[in-house]
Design an enzyme around this catalytic site. Structure first.
Site, PDB file in Angstrom:
ATOM      1  N   CYS A 142      -5.602  -3.142   2.217  1.00 13.40           N
ATOM      2  CA  CYS A 142      -5.540  -3.141   3.689  1.00 13.40           C
ATOM      3  C   CYS A 142      -6.902  -3.185   4.386  1.00 13.40           C
ATOM      4  O   CYS A 142      -7.431  -4.251   4.647  1.00 13.40           O
ATOM      5  CB  CYS A 142      -4.716  -1.959   4.180  1.00 13.40           C
TER       6      CYS A 142
ATOM      7  N   LYS B 199      -8.814   2.488  -2.275  1.00 13.61           N
ATOM      8  CA  LYS B 199      -9.242   1.815  -1.057  1.00 13.61           C
ATOM      9  C   LYS B 199     -10.724   2.086  -0.809  1.00 13.61           C
ATOM     10  O   LYS B 199     -11.181   3.237  -0.863  1.00 13.61           O
ATOM     11  CB  LYS B 199      -8.393   2.353   0.106  1.00 13.61           C
TER      12      LYS B 199
ATOM     13  N   GLU C  41       0.835  -1.202   0.000  1.00 17.53           N
ATOM     14  CA  GLU C  41       0.000   0.000   0.000  1.00 17.53           C
ATOM     15  C   GLU C  41       0.871   1.254   0.000  1.00 17.53           C
ATOM     16  O   GLU C  41       1.828   1.373   0.770  1.00 17.53           O
ATOM     17  CB  GLU C  41      -0.883  -0.042   1.252  1.00 17.53           C
TER      18      GLU C  41
END
Length: 584
Positions: free
Chosen positions: A162, A126, A44
């Site tokens: 994540c 994300k 990330e």
């Protein structure tokens, strides 16, 4: 079943260093290609470093990240790596979000891209944005609304970032709905003690929910107070571990996977949580069968104390190196805190880059002076003695001080001396305070609290003793000299600012104190709950008052490595001016 050789690169990125971060991506992609990889992944925000904090709100930085991504795609072709799909995290902005109150200016996104043949063939942001602990992603980003799926050698690979795994819903069930054969999540998950167990169970659970093999790629290294421990994990659809990377070690995990073939027609439409499938086919046909020679391996887990100690070493090393420093300076009292701090510094930087100063006063015991010198002898750090008694006498001749003012003057003389040496010689000062002291304000502003970094800032006193004992034991097991003198571990802790002083003159015994602090600071329990757990009401009330009154001191303490779920700093944010008091 079709085969795929996956390369997971857990690398250390530096926030803002787009050039060197891109170089690292190229270097590790080349390594992955040499291992025969078919799909390569990086963590990330690997291109920008993580976390970027308010840099995300600066349009110039967002545009530099976007430009660096496209330049990286071209660079991979120039290096002969263009045929290899590469997944890499970067900072982007939404092209469609409309400006509105409550939304970050410029609509930045925590994003990732798939690079192939010199092009950015797929981008996504994300979906779940964390807003707890050290995370402020609602402040910085707007969420993504797609389920990205890339078809590589006849296998559909769903992609996530994540928090998309840490929260229920979203891309995990959407992966099942899309029929993907692999879920690949890139992460920058900060270290916390024992988080590896939580992380493993999470990945197992999500793999079962997604109905496919799941790869969890993590970052390594340090950024300010955060440490990233690697520990990348791959599990099969039933949750069985296929591969696990080492902790606190940069490297590449390459493994062969047998995965379900993609459906003839690419998935499309809107699936769970309103996510729109964004599908790109890079190579539709499966690879010819080949010998599956790479299993990825399973790195043994560190025990709890070694894990925490390793995090402290990595955190200090990263802070020093990434901020352009080369050496550190520590006031060596002969006590346990400065001894552990010095051992960590020697392991992080090498003893030749660690400078220790003994600054005895008339109240300093001979055994403490000897313990400081013995620590220096055992570790090989640079050592000198500068008595503060002449300076102290000069102050006392000019003004009459007594009690706490007299005690704190000694600490402030030492702080001034350390900062003067730092200015003169260029080392940065390390503050040796521990979490117990910070919690109750048992430190002197502009004295023992001075410094650029506090390596054990998030370590309770009881854990300081335990880590010192572990470090000595580890040295003996390796046939080395234990770095910390036994007397520093066994003697009662004391600031030695007045005759016969010990910490328990002012504080409860540390095992009891730390147990109360853990409940109040780390778990936000109120006085009634703590007393109900069996602690003395008067002691609880006294301890909580000390914690509440010390907030102004903690705000002025330097940053330090975070190893708990709630460290002082970004994790725990309380007002300085605060009349609320718990009552036991």
């Amino acid at each position: 079943m079709p085969q795929l050789r996956l390369a997971l690169n857990q690398i250390d990125s530096t926030v803002g260093d787009l050039t060197q971060n891109a170089e690292a991506v190229v270097r590790w992609t080349r390594h992955s290609a040499e291992q025969g990889a078919h799909l390569v992944a990086f963590p990330e925000l690997a291109l920008t470093g993580y976390p970027v904090e308010d840099l995300a709100l600066r349009s110039s930085f967002v545009e530099a990240s976007r430009d660096a991504l496209h330049a990286l795609a071209g660079r991979l072709v120039d290096e002969g790596l263009g045929e290899l799909p590469v997944v890499v995290g970067y900072l982007d902005r939404s092209e469609s979000a409309q400006p509105r109150y409550g939304q970050p200016a410029g609509s930045p996104q925590n994003a990732a891209a798939v690079l192939h043949r010199g092009r950015v063939v797929l981008t996504f942001a994300k979906h779940h944005l964390p807003n707890y602990g050290v995370f402020d992603e609602f402040r910085y980003f707007v969420p993504g609304d797609t389920l990205p799926v890339v078809r590589v050698h006849g296998i559909d690979v769903a992609l996530a970032i994540c928090e998309d795994l840490w929260q229920d819903g979203g891309r995990v069930p959407a992966t099942r709905s899309a029929g993907a054969g692999l879920l690949l999540s890139i992460n920058a998950s900060p270290y916390e003690a024992k988080k590896d167990d939580t992380r493993l169970e999470l990945v197992r659970k999500r793999a079962q929910e997604a109905g496919c093999t799941t790869a969890y790629l993590a970052m390594i290294g340090g950024q300010d107070e955060l440490v990233f421990d690697g520990d990348s994990i791959v599990v099969d659809r039933d949750g069985a571990v296929v591969a696990r990377a080492p902790q606190f070690s940069e490297g590449c995990v390459v493994l062969d996977l047998d995965l379900p073939a993609a459906a003839p027609e690419p998935p499309s439409g809107v699936v769970d949580d309103g996510l729109r499938i964004d599908h790109v086919t890079l190579s539709a046909e499966p690879l010819p069968p080949y010998p599956a020679e790479l299993a990825g391996g399973y790195a043994e887990r560190l025990d709890d104390d070694e894990e925490v100690y390793s995090a402290l070493v990595v955190g200090l090393r990263a802070y020093v190196a990434k901020n352009g420093f080369r050496s550190v300076l520590i006031g060596l009292s002969g006590g346990i805190d400065s001894a552990l701090t010095a051992a960590i510094a020697c392991d992080a930087l090498g003893a030749q880059h660690v400078y220790g100063v003994s600054m005895p006063s008339k109240y300093s015991s001979q055994h403490s002076r000897d313990d400081a010198a013995e620590l220096a002898r055992r570790t090989g750090l640079n050592f000198r003695t500068v008595p503060i008694e002449p300076m102290f006498d000069a102050y006392m001749a000019s003004m009459e001080l007594s009690g706490l003012a007299e005690e704190n003057l000694q600490a402030r003389l030492r702080g001034t001396l350390l900062m003067s040496i730092s200015n003169q010689e260029g080392q940065i000062v390390l503050a040796p305070g521990n979490k117990s002291e910070l919690a109750v304000g048992y430190s002197t502003l502009y004295g023992d609290a001075v410094g650029a970094y506090g390596p054990i800032k998030d370590v309770y006193k009881t854990a300081v003793f335990r880590l010192a004992e572990w470090r000595n034991r580890a040295a003996r097991d390796r046939g080395q000299t234990p770095p910390i003198p036994e007397n520093s571990i066994s003697k009662p802790p004391s600031a030695e600012l007045r005759p016969g002083q010990v910490d328990t003159d002012s504080l409860p015994d540390y095992p009891v104190l730390d147990a109360i602090l853990d409940r109040y600071v780390d778990h936000d329990q109120g006085a009634d709950v703590i007393v109900a757990a069996g602690f003395d009401p008067e002691l609880v009330a006294r301890t909580l008052r000390m914690v509440d009154r010390a907030e102004y001191k903690r705000r002025q303490y330097p940053p330090g490595t975070k190893i708990s779920a709630k460290g002082f700093g970004k994790d725990r944010r309380l007002p300085i001016t605060n009349h609320w008091r718990e009552s036991a």
